[in-house]
Scaffold this motif. Structure first.
Motif, PDB file in Angstrom:
ATOM      1  N   LEU A   1       7.602   1.685  -3.244  1.00 24.73           N
ATOM      2  CA  LEU A   1       7.833   2.255  -4.571  1.00 24.73           C
ATOM      3  C   LEU A   1       6.712   1.908  -5.552  1.00 24.73           C
ATOM      4  CD1 LEU A   1      11.678   1.711  -5.030  1.00 24.73           C
ATOM      5  CD2 LEU A   1      10.480   3.896  -4.813  1.00 24.73           C
ATOM      6  N   ALA A   2       6.075   0.774  -5.359  1.00 30.18           N
ATOM      7  CA  ALA A   2       5.019   0.343  -6.284  1.00 30.18           C
ATOM      8  C   ALA A   2       3.676   0.985  -5.964  1.00 30.18           C
ATOM      9  CB  ALA A   2       4.888  -1.172  -6.243  1.00 30.18           C
ATOM     10  N   ALA A   3       3.521   1.476  -4.745  1.00 29.12           N
ATOM     11  CA  ALA A   3       2.232   2.056  -4.345  1.00 29.12           C
ATOM     12  C   ALA A   3       1.979   3.356  -5.081  1.00 29.12           C
ATOM     13  CB  ALA A   3       2.236   2.314  -2.844  1.00 29.12           C
ATOM     14  N   PRO A   4       0.735   3.597  -5.465  1.00 30.62           N
ATOM     15  CA  PRO A   4       0.419   4.866  -6.120  1.00 30.62           C
ATOM     16  C   PRO A   4       0.628   6.023  -5.152  1.00 30.62           C
ATOM     17  CG  PRO A   4      -1.582   3.660  -5.633  1.00 30.62           C
ATOM     18  CD  PRO A   4      -0.432   2.757  -5.276  1.00 30.62           C
ATOM     19  N   ARG A   5       1.107   7.088  -5.677  1.00 27.57           N
ATOM     20  CA  ARG A   5       1.342   8.275  -4.869  1.00 27.57           C
ATOM     21  C   ARG A   5       0.042   9.070  -4.709  1.00 27.57           C
ATOM     22  NH1 ARG A   5       5.571   5.836  -4.213  1.00 27.57           N
ATOM     23  NH2 ARG A   5       7.586   6.495  -4.949  1.00 27.57           N
ATOM     24  N   LEU A   6      -0.191   9.525  -3.518  1.00 26.13           N
ATOM     25  CA  LEU A   6      -1.347  10.377  -3.278  1.00 26.13           C
ATOM     26  C   LEU A   6      -0.870  11.824  -3.368  1.00 26.13           C
ATOM     27  CD1 LEU A   6      -2.966   8.520  -0.274  1.00 26.13           C
ATOM     28  CD2 LEU A   6      -3.620   8.425  -2.672  1.00 26.13           C
TER      29      LEU A   6
END
Length: 81
Positions: A72-77
């Protein structure tokens, strides 16, 4: 009590998942963790489980919380249409 106070609001989702864990249904709790609405909700669940000494008993749930926090914390590509 202020409406905007971040510490005054406790996650309803986290308290419900905690109740599931306390009820002994760790598989249902695991399923809920996998579809957690926000990082904040997962963090609140972790705090509640720590306060109730449940993380040590449920290592699989702790691992699921860690994994889903990272997702959830990872940036979305995104790819433009």
């Amino acid at each position: 009590m202020s409406k905007n106070s971040p510490t005054s609001r406790q996650s309803v989702w986290a308290t419900k998942v905690l109740a599931i864990v306390q009820g002994g249904n760790s598989q249902a709790a695991l399923a809920q963790i996998k579809v957690a609405p926000t990082v904040k909700d997962l963090q609140q669940l972790r705090k509640l489980m720590l306060a109730n000494n449940l993380l040590a008993k449920h290592r699989l749930l702790e691992e699921a919380i860690d994994a889903n926090l990272a997702l959830l914390a990872a940036p979305r590509l995104h790819r433009s249409p």
